[in-house]
Design a protein around this motif. Structure first.
Motif, PDB file in Angstrom:
ATOM      1  N   ASP A 231      14.178  -1.507  -5.951  1.00  0.00           N
ATOM      2  CA  ASP A 231      14.015  -2.608  -5.409  1.00  0.00           C
ATOM      3  C   ASP A 231      14.496  -2.301  -3.628  1.00  0.00           C
ATOM      4  O   ASP A 231      14.021  -2.781  -2.735  1.00  0.00           O
ATOM      5  CB  ASP A 231      14.634  -3.751  -6.049  1.00  0.00           C
ATOM      6  CG  ASP A 231      14.401  -5.142  -5.461  1.00  0.00           C
ATOM      7  OD1 ASP A 231      13.254  -5.460  -5.186  1.00  0.00           O
ATOM      8  OD2 ASP A 231      15.450  -5.659  -4.988  1.00  0.00           O
ATOM      9  N   ILE A 232      15.839  -2.019  -3.780  1.00  0.00           N
ATOM     10  CA  ILE A 232      16.663  -2.096  -2.391  1.00  0.00           C
ATOM     11  C   ILE A 232      16.140  -0.770  -1.812  1.00  0.00           C
ATOM     12  O   ILE A 232      15.630  -0.977  -0.363  1.00  0.00           O
ATOM     13  CB  ILE A 232      18.124  -2.038  -2.894  1.00  0.00           C
ATOM     14  CG1 ILE A 232      18.553  -3.046  -3.480  1.00  0.00           C
ATOM     15  CG2 ILE A 232      18.752  -1.456  -1.547  1.00  0.00           C
ATOM     16  CD1 ILE A 232      19.879  -2.700  -4.189  1.00  0.00           C
ATOM     17  N   LEU A 233      15.903   0.488  -2.244  1.00  0.00           N
ATOM     18  CA  LEU A 233      15.441   1.542  -1.442  1.00  0.00           C
ATOM     19  C   LEU A 233      14.112   1.208  -0.751  1.00  0.00           C
ATOM     20  O   LEU A 233      13.716   1.841   0.439  1.00  0.00           O
ATOM     21  CB  LEU A 233      15.179   2.674  -2.274  1.00  0.00           C
ATOM     22  CG  LEU A 233      16.832   3.218  -2.652  1.00  0.00           C
ATOM     23  CD1 LEU A 233      16.500   4.690  -3.394  1.00  0.00           C
ATOM     24  CD2 LEU A 233      17.326   3.641  -1.590  1.00  0.00           C
ATOM     25  N   SER A 234      13.251   0.604  -1.599  1.00  0.00           N
ATOM     26  CA  SER A 234      11.605   0.322  -0.867  1.00  0.00           C
ATOM     27  C   SER A 234      11.754  -0.384   0.240  1.00  0.00           C
ATOM     28  O   SER A 234      10.920  -0.468   1.211  1.00  0.00           O
ATOM     29  CB  SER A 234      10.871  -0.138  -2.251  1.00  0.00           C
ATOM     30  OG  SER A 234      11.230  -1.144  -2.784  1.00  0.00           O
ATOM     31  N   ASP A 235      12.739  -1.362   0.243  1.00  0.00           N
ATOM     32  CA  ASP A 235      12.775  -2.291   1.364  1.00  0.00           C
ATOM     33  C   ASP A 235      13.414  -1.293   2.457  1.00  0.00           C
ATOM     34  O   ASP A 235      12.882  -1.385   3.841  1.00  0.00           O
ATOM     35  CB  ASP A 235      13.697  -3.681   1.336  1.00  0.00           C
ATOM     36  CG  ASP A 235      12.974  -4.867   0.853  1.00  0.00           C
ATOM     37  OD1 ASP A 235      12.027  -4.487   0.014  1.00  0.00           O
ATOM     38  OD2 ASP A 235      13.280  -5.839   1.243  1.00  0.00           O
ATOM     39  N   LEU A 236      14.439  -0.568   2.248  1.00  0.00           N
ATOM     40  CA  LEU A 236      14.829   0.303   3.335  1.00  0.00           C
ATOM     41  C   LEU A 236      13.584   1.184   3.974  1.00  0.00           C
ATOM     42  O   LEU A 236      13.620   1.378   5.063  1.00  0.00           O
ATOM     43  CB  LEU A 236      16.046   1.229   2.955  1.00  0.00           C
ATOM     44  CG  LEU A 236      16.933   1.945   3.594  1.00  0.00           C
ATOM     45  CD1 LEU A 236      18.267   2.360   2.827  1.00  0.00           C
ATOM     46  CD2 LEU A 236      16.234   3.156   4.459  1.00  0.00           C
ATOM     47  N   CYS A 237      12.837   1.651   2.773  1.00  0.00           N
ATOM     48  CA  CYS A 237      11.653   2.516   3.352  1.00  0.00           C
ATOM     49  C   CYS A 237      10.776   1.740   4.298  1.00  0.00           C
ATOM     50  O   CYS A 237      10.267   2.041   4.925  1.00  0.00           O
ATOM     51  CB  CYS A 237      11.002   2.939   2.233  1.00  0.00           C
ATOM     52  SG  CYS A 237      11.971   4.457   1.445  1.00  0.00           S
ATOM     53  N   ALA A 238      10.549   0.494   3.847  1.00  0.00           N
ATOM     54  CA  ALA A 238       9.670  -0.322   4.612  1.00  0.00           C
ATOM     55  C   ALA A 238      10.288  -0.607   6.185  1.00  0.00           C
ATOM     56  O   ALA A 238       9.414  -0.492   7.035  1.00  0.00           O
ATOM     57  CB  ALA A 238       9.612  -1.978   4.012  1.00  0.00           C
ATOM     58  N   GLY A 239      11.576  -0.531   6.088  1.00  0.00           N
ATOM     59  CA  GLY A 239      12.100  -0.620   7.574  1.00  0.00           C
ATOM     60  C   GLY A 239      11.722   0.807   8.496  1.00  0.00           C
ATOM     61  O   GLY A 239      11.708   0.604   9.556  1.00  0.00           O
ATOM     62  N   LEU A 240      11.806   1.689   7.774  1.00  0.00           N
ATOM     63  CA  LEU A 240      11.420   3.031   8.429  1.00  0.00           C
ATOM     64  C   LEU A 240      10.004   3.002   9.035  1.00  0.00           C
ATOM     65  O   LEU A 240       9.741   3.701   9.901  1.00  0.00           O
ATOM     66  CB  LEU A 240      11.529   4.222   7.644  1.00  0.00           C
ATOM     67  CG  LEU A 240      12.774   4.291   6.901  1.00  0.00           C
ATOM     68  CD1 LEU A 240      12.569   5.610   5.739  1.00  0.00           C
ATOM     69  CD2 LEU A 240      13.816   4.763   7.895  1.00  0.00           C
ATOM     70  N   VAL A 241       8.980   2.027   8.484  1.00  0.00           N
ATOM     71  CA  VAL A 241       7.630   2.187   9.084  1.00  0.00           C
ATOM     72  C   VAL A 241       7.376   0.856   9.662  1.00  0.00           C
ATOM     73  O   VAL A 241       6.187   0.691   9.853  1.00  0.00           O
ATOM     74  CB  VAL A 241       6.656   2.665   7.884  1.00  0.00           C
ATOM     75  CG1 VAL A 241       6.877   4.008   7.375  1.00  0.00           C
ATOM     76  CG2 VAL A 241       6.814   1.602   6.834  1.00  0.00           C
ATOM     77  N   GLY A 242       8.085   0.110  10.279  1.00  0.00           N
ATOM     78  CA  GLY A 242       8.089  -1.304  10.849  1.00  0.00           C
ATOM     79  C   GLY A 242       8.185  -2.188  10.388  1.00  0.00           C
ATOM     80  O   GLY A 242       7.932  -3.311  10.632  1.00  0.00           O
ATOM     81  N   GLY A 243       8.671  -2.222   9.173  1.00  0.00           N
ATOM     82  CA  GLY A 243       9.253  -3.521   8.314  1.00  0.00           C
ATOM     83  C   GLY A 243       8.300  -4.009   7.146  1.00  0.00           C
ATOM     84  O   GLY A 243       7.494  -3.135   6.702  1.00  0.00           O
ATOM     85  N   LEU A 244       8.836  -5.097   6.672  1.00  0.00           N
ATOM     86  CA  LEU A 244       8.051  -5.650   5.371  1.00  0.00           C
ATOM     87  C   LEU A 244       6.476  -5.864   5.457  1.00  0.00           C
ATOM     88  O   LEU A 244       6.076  -5.914   4.464  1.00  0.00           O
ATOM     89  CB  LEU A 244       8.953  -6.702   4.885  1.00  0.00           C
ATOM     90  CG  LEU A 244      10.147  -6.389   4.101  1.00  0.00           C
ATOM     91  CD1 LEU A 244      11.175  -7.566   3.917  1.00  0.00           C
ATOM     92  CD2 LEU A 244      10.084  -5.537   2.752  1.00  0.00           C
ATOM     93  N   GLY A 245       6.201  -6.023   6.741  1.00  0.00           N
ATOM     94  CA  GLY A 245       4.660  -6.287   6.808  1.00  0.00           C
ATOM     95  C   GLY A 245       4.026  -4.918   6.623  1.00  0.00           C
ATOM     96  O   GLY A 245       2.742  -5.028   6.691  1.00  0.00           O
ATOM     97  N   MET A 246       4.534  -3.778   6.382  1.00  0.00           N
ATOM     98  CA  MET A 246       3.931  -2.718   6.220  1.00  0.00           C
ATOM     99  C   MET A 246       4.092  -1.982   4.818  1.00  0.00           C
ATOM    100  O   MET A 246       3.685  -0.717   4.720  1.00  0.00           O
ATOM    101  CB  MET A 246       4.514  -1.629   7.295  1.00  0.00           C
ATOM    102  CG  MET A 246       4.247  -2.255   8.641  1.00  0.00           C
ATOM    103  SD  MET A 246       2.640  -2.539   9.153  1.00  0.00           S
ATOM    104  CE  MET A 246       1.935  -0.643   9.211  1.00  0.00           C
ATOM    105  N   ALA A 247       4.510  -2.785   3.781  1.00  0.00           N
ATOM    106  CA  ALA A 247       4.981  -2.105   2.534  1.00  0.00           C
ATOM    107  C   ALA A 247       4.151  -2.832   1.533  1.00  0.00           C
ATOM    108  O   ALA A 247       4.589  -3.894   0.958  1.00  0.00           O
ATOM    109  CB  ALA A 247       6.120  -2.197   2.333  1.00  0.00           C
ATOM    110  N   PRO A 248       3.155  -1.902   0.750  1.00  0.00           N
ATOM    111  CA  PRO A 248       2.538  -2.343  -0.428  1.00  0.00           C
ATOM    112  C   PRO A 248       3.281  -1.968  -1.925  1.00  0.00           C
ATOM    113  O   PRO A 248       4.027  -0.981  -1.478  1.00  0.00           O
ATOM    114  CB  PRO A 248       1.105  -1.928  -0.307  1.00  0.00           C
ATOM    115  CG  PRO A 248       1.497  -0.420   0.261  1.00  0.00           C
ATOM    116  CD  PRO A 248       2.647  -0.520   1.243  1.00  0.00           C
ATOM    117  N   GLY A 249       2.822  -2.637  -2.973  1.00  0.00           N
ATOM    118  CA  GLY A 249       3.288  -2.226  -4.027  1.00  0.00           C
ATOM    119  C   GLY A 249       2.493  -2.547  -5.197  1.00  0.00           C
ATOM    120  O   GLY A 249       1.680  -3.625  -5.240  1.00  0.00           O
TER     121      GLY A 249
END
Ligand SMILES: NC(=O)c1ccc[n+]([C@@H]2O[C@H](COP(=O)([O-])OP(=O)(O)OC[C@H]3O[C@@H](n4cnc5c(N)ncnc54)[C@H](O)[C@@H]3O)[C@@H](O)[C@H]2O)c1
Length: 335
Positions: A231-249
């Motif tokens: 849960d935590i790492l995937s939000d961190l990863c979202a931050g690497l690509v421009g934020g939570l607007g860019m992360a699906p699950g």
């Protein structure tokens, strides 16, 4: 032939607006689905007086495939997360959270391509045995990791790595301190890794993983880990690509799958036409891939990629000045 029926849960906060965007795009791409709408969470409570109505459970079971908006969960008190309940109820043991760099975002990196495979039903995040003593001085929770749970998620991660021609799986744990729970996860993951000699296996403690993700994200390919760390790492990863607007699950089980954005209901921007719908659009792409509709998935991905790269109709989080509806229309125009 009858059309494929998809259960749709618009969700809370920004949910209805981003789900609406995703459906318009799926339709424009010629996906030819039928949608059955239902509710869960606060919206369901308002409409039906309950957070998870039986009609919603029946629909998820019947249609097997669900596209879901985020659901609000009260912080520190109140009802148990409906997301967690759904994941456990339908045994959606694998949570697949890919992040990829898109040209045109203001992300710090342009070379990210990481999939986090998160165990989705066990561990501390599952909320088991949460109690607070009557005097409010002592809190307790139970974390259970099973051999079966650890094995099925690591097998899933290695199989995914093989299917997607990935080179490395990093097993993320905290087995130095949490010797029983994280220890069992690591032990089982190591055993599973031996069955996949074609894939490089790496092991990393979760705190060091956070640091390395920020400093050298290019060393990661597929990450497999337990529920809370994922849960935590995937939000961190979202931050690497421009934020939570860019992360699906994608939440995958043997008999059902629920596709959603990684992010929450974003109450701070709800109702303002500011949400970036890309995460849930990318989740619908995961859904198409799951359904074997790779051509449609690719078509939508190409349109989203082009609109973000052009940059003149993007949302605020991507550095643009446009709203959810304009961005969505730009993707539709591209299609
Ligand atoms: N799967 C889910 O349903 C899910 C996941 C995470 C959180 N939640 C719930 O969502 C609620 C709000 O949680 P939170 O505020 O901590 O996290 P959040 O993910 O909703 O928002 C965090 C920050 O990211 C921004 N953001 C999120 N999605 C965005 C988007 N699509 N476009 C632009 N900006 C976006 C928000 O504006 C906010 O500033 C909580 O009740 C939480 O439990 C639900």
């Amino acid at each position: 032939m009858s059309k494929r029926m998809i259960t749709v849960i618009p969700g809370d906060g920004i949910g209805p607006s981003i789900i609406d965007a995703a459906i318009k795009i799926l339709d424009k791409a010629g996906c030819d689905f039928e949608y059955e709408f239902t509710d869960a969470g606060l919206t369901a409570l308002e409409k039906y007086g309950e957070l998870l109505p039986q009609r919603t459970l029946d629909m998820i079971e019947k249609n097997k495939i669900t596209l879901k908006g985020p659901l609000t969960t009260p912080v520190g008190e109140g009802f148990t997360s409906i997301n967690v309940t759904l994941r456990k109820k339908f045994c959606l043991y694998a949570n697949i959270r890919p992040v990829v760099s898109f040209k045109g975002t203001q992300a710090r990196y342009d070379n990210i391509d990481i999939i986090t495979v998160r165990e989705n039903t066990e561990g501390m995040y599952s909320g088991l045995g949460q109690t607070l003593s009557a005097d409010g001085s002592t809190a307790e929770a139970t974390s259970i990791i099973t051999r079966k749970g650890a094995e099925q998620i690591t097998v899933f991660a290695y199989e995914l790595a093989r299917k997607e021609n990935r080179k490395k799986v990093t097993i993320v744990h905290k087995a130095n301190i949490m010797k029983s729970t994280s220890g069992l996860f690591l032990k089982v993951a190591r055993e599973v890794s031996l069955r996949y000699p074609d894939i490089t296996t790496d092991e990393m403690i979760v705190d060091a993983t956070c640091m390395k993700l920020v400093m050298n994200p290019e060393i990661f390919d597929v990450i497999v880990t337990t529920n809370l760390f994922g849960d935590i790492l995937s939000d961190l990863c979202a931050g690497l690509v421009g934020g939570l607007g860019m992360a699906p699950g994608a939440n995958i089980g043997k008999d059902a799958a629920i596709f959603e954005a990684v992010h929450g209901s974003a109450p701070d921007i709800a109702g303002k036409n500011l949400a970036n719908p890309t995460s849930v659009i990318l989740a619908s792409i995961q859904m198409l891939e799951y359904l074997g509709m790779a051509d449609k998935a690719e078509k939508i991905r190409a349109a989203v990629t082009a609109v973000i790269a052009e940059g003149d109709r993007t949302t605020r989080d991507l550095g643009g000045t446009h709203g959810t509806t304009d961005f969505t229309q730009a993707v539709i125009d591209r299609l």
